[in-house]
Motif scaffolding. Structure first.
Motif: not given
Ligand code: PRP
Ligand code: URA
Length: 206
Positions: A170-179
């Motif tokens: 749904e939001h391919p333009d948004v980077d996801i940061y996770t541990a």
């Protein structure tokens, strides 16, 4: 855009404290705040810089400064556990709030509060520790885009594969940061192995 795994040893150490069911509320809050510092430092690694000539006590030199303002938007209430780190780190951070709550039966997110600063021309970080089904995150990012956010990033502590897939669709333009990306969701849509209910553990409402 990408899924960025924050595998700094300190992040993994703190995540283990958060996962441990014997961690008390005070320890949980402290680990949450410190982990948020590590996550935000990684998430802001590519912030644009602008030249700034300065004088040191000895001579003049070419310095640099952050070129754009930063806005952090914690998703209430668990996102508050990731806010203080940004207030401590960034000079002119502005803060918006989105209140979203999952229905305990259906896991569908509903919105109960919204207070956003101007987002145009800023770099916006939406922070919420748990990316489970992805419903809350998708809704939050949609609201932020409607409000003018363009350079938008999502920062969480733990993600489920289901949430990552929905967010990337749904939001391919948004980077996801996770541990970490965990194994799966259980039948109540909790992340497994996970750490339980982040908001309840952060605020002592278990
Ligand atoms: C948690 C978490 C996310 C959401 C993730 O909040 O902080 O906002 O669940 O789940 P999802 O990916 O399936 O939407 P919760 O609704 O428990 O509210 P709280 O922060 O007030 O505890
Ligand atoms: N929200 C939480 O706090 N924990 C989960 O595992 C899923 C959603």
């Amino acid at each position: 855009m990408a899924l960025r795994l924050v595998d700094h040893p300190l992040a993994q150490h703190l995540l283990t404290i958060l996962r441990d069911q014997t961690t008390d509320t005070l320890q949980f809050r402290h680990a949450s705040r410190t982990l948020a510092t590590v996550l935000m430092l990684e998430a802001t690694r590519d912030l644009p810089l602008a030249p700034q000539p300065i004088s040191t006590p000895l001579t003049t030199t070419d310095g640099t400064r952050l070129a754009r303002g930063i806005t952090v938007v914690p998703v209430l209430r668990a996102g508050l556990g990731l806010l203080q780190a940004s207030l401590d780190l960034f000079p002119d951070v502005t803060v918006g709030y989105l209140g979203l709550e999952r229905n305990e039966e259906t896991a569908a997110a509903s919105s109960y509060y919204r207070k956003l600063p101007k987002l145009a021309n800023r770099v916006t970080f939406c922070v919420d520790p748990m990316l489970a089904t992805g419903g809350s995150a998708c809704q939050a990012l949609h609201v932020l885009k409607e409000a003018g956010a363009v350079d938008l990033h999502y920062v969480c502590v733990l993600a489920a594969p289901e949430g990552v897939a929905l967010l990337q669709a749904e939001h391919p333009d948004v980077d996801i940061y996770t541990a970490a990306v965990d194994s799966h969701l259980n039948d109540k849509k909790y992340i497994v192995p996970g750490l339980g209910d982040y908001g309840d553990r952060l605020f002592g409402t278990l």
